[in-house]
Design an enzyme around this catalytic site. Structure first.
Site, PDB file in Angstrom:
ATOM      1  CE  LYS A 149      -4.220  -1.723   0.259  1.00 20.65           C
ATOM      2  NZ  LYS A 149      -5.268  -1.395  -0.738  1.00 20.65           N
ATOM      3  CE  LYS A 253     -10.943  -4.032  -3.279  1.00 21.37           C
ATOM      4  NZ  LYS A 253      -9.824  -3.811  -4.178  1.00 21.37           N
TER       5      LYS A 253
END
Length: 349
Positions: A149, A253
């Site tokens: 991240k 997703k």
């Protein structure tokens, strides 16, 4: 066809730092419904920014008294997490009724279904030394791919984190995910400096604001690495993303796309445009996570997927029927999602 909705809340072991803020708890709903003479189970775990809000999800699920009718009437089109739960319960029930795994049900008799799916480890925002330690631990656990991240701190700090990760693991595939935090100048500076330091990245995920499809297309032309989009799928149509050649990889997703069926439809569109698909979660509970694994298996042989997120939770709804072993998850053979693994779930009630 009866439908039962039960709420749950699952705290994370520790907050996950992203460019959109820290995630510390996942709240959602388990949906159960009868399909013929069997019961299917689904999960709605909304995450604003990707899906509707928790309250909007609850209101949408209150409208459902028949799984199939709700999908046919398109009453959940504006509530992807709610639609995900309803469709997953419906398809789980149908697959159970046919005695096959969910992946096989989704693909049909003639399609290829993977028995195992490679997954990536995810490392949140940490200092360079801590990032290196986390990557070392992931590789020691058998992961061949790690996603970092980025975008929380300055670009220069993220460059040093990537360099530290590469020095810690020379062979591991590295990805970075900015969650749309960068300007074009920041994204360009990041990839140029990473390339100057001799570090190769498998791809750069969501470098720019989700709505900036044209910006992603322009950035992709100059980027020395492949470009992936995630949140952009929630703000723009797949047709627009593919027509503008804005990405080399689509990050799917199922929770955000409205279900396993819609995720596979997007993956097929991407395949026809020679764009790869990677299946990930929104830090979901085990029911949705297993559903996402079946989506990945239905793709045949996808790149490493972002499904190794169960360890982020301090507890789960049930024991995981597909734990990560040496960087892979074995797809449950069924029937449905995972046989009787979800017959009893630990929910708040």
């Amino acid at each position: 066809m009866s439908v039962d909705v039960t709420r749950f809340a699952l705290p994370l072991e520790r907050p996950l730092s992203t460019a959109r803020g820290d995630i510390s708890v996942r709240r959602g709903f388990v949906v159960r419904g009868t399909v013929g003479d069997v019961q299917g189970v689904g999960e709605a775990t909304p995450l604003p920014g990707w899906t509707e809000s928790y309250d909007d999800c609850r209101r949408a699920l209150d409208l459902v008294d028949d799984l199939g009718a709700a999908l046919a009437a398109n009453v959940l089109d504006d509530a992807p997490a709610a639609r995900h739960a309803v469709s997953l319960a419906l398809f789980d029930g149908r697959a159970r009724g046919e005695g096959v795994s969910l992946a096989r049900f989704l693909v049909g008799d003639g399609g290829d279904v993977a028995e195992t799916v490679a997954v990536n480890a995810t490392v949140g925002d940490e200092r360079p030394t801590e990032t290196a330690d986390a990557v070392t631990t992931a590789v020691a656990s058998g992961y061949d791919c790690v996603k970092l991240k980025v975008g929380v701190g300055p670009v220069e700090r993220d460059v040093e984190r990537v360099v530290a990760a590469r020095e810690a693991a020379a062979e591991v595939a590295l990805r970075v995910d900015a969650n749309g935090a960068w300007t074009t100048d920041e994204a360009t500076r990041f990839v140029e400096r990473v390339a100057e330091r001799g570090v190769d990245l498998e791809y750069v995920e969501q470098p720019l604001d989700a709505a900036d499809v044209a910006g992603h297309a322009s950035f992709r032309e100059r980027c020395p690495f492949r470009v992936a989009v995630d949140e952009t799928l929630a703000t723009s149509t797949v047709d627009e993303i593919l027509a503008r050649a804005a990405a080399d990889v689509l990050v799917l997703k199922p929770m955000a796309l409205g279900g396993v069926d819609q995720s596979l439809a997007v993956a097929e569109q991407a395949r026809e445009a020679d764009v790869d698909s990677v299946v990930t979660t929104t830090i979901d509970a085990v029911v949705a996570r297993t559903g996402a694994l079946h989506v990945a298996a239905a793709l045949g042989d996808p790149p490493a997927c972002g499904l190794a997120t169960g360890d982020f939770l301090s507890r789960d709804l049930a024991a995981d029927p597909a734990p990560v072993v040496d960087g892979e998850m074995t797809v449950p053979a069924g029937p449905g999602l995972a046989g009787e693994a979800f017959s009893a779930l630990d929910v708040d009630g």
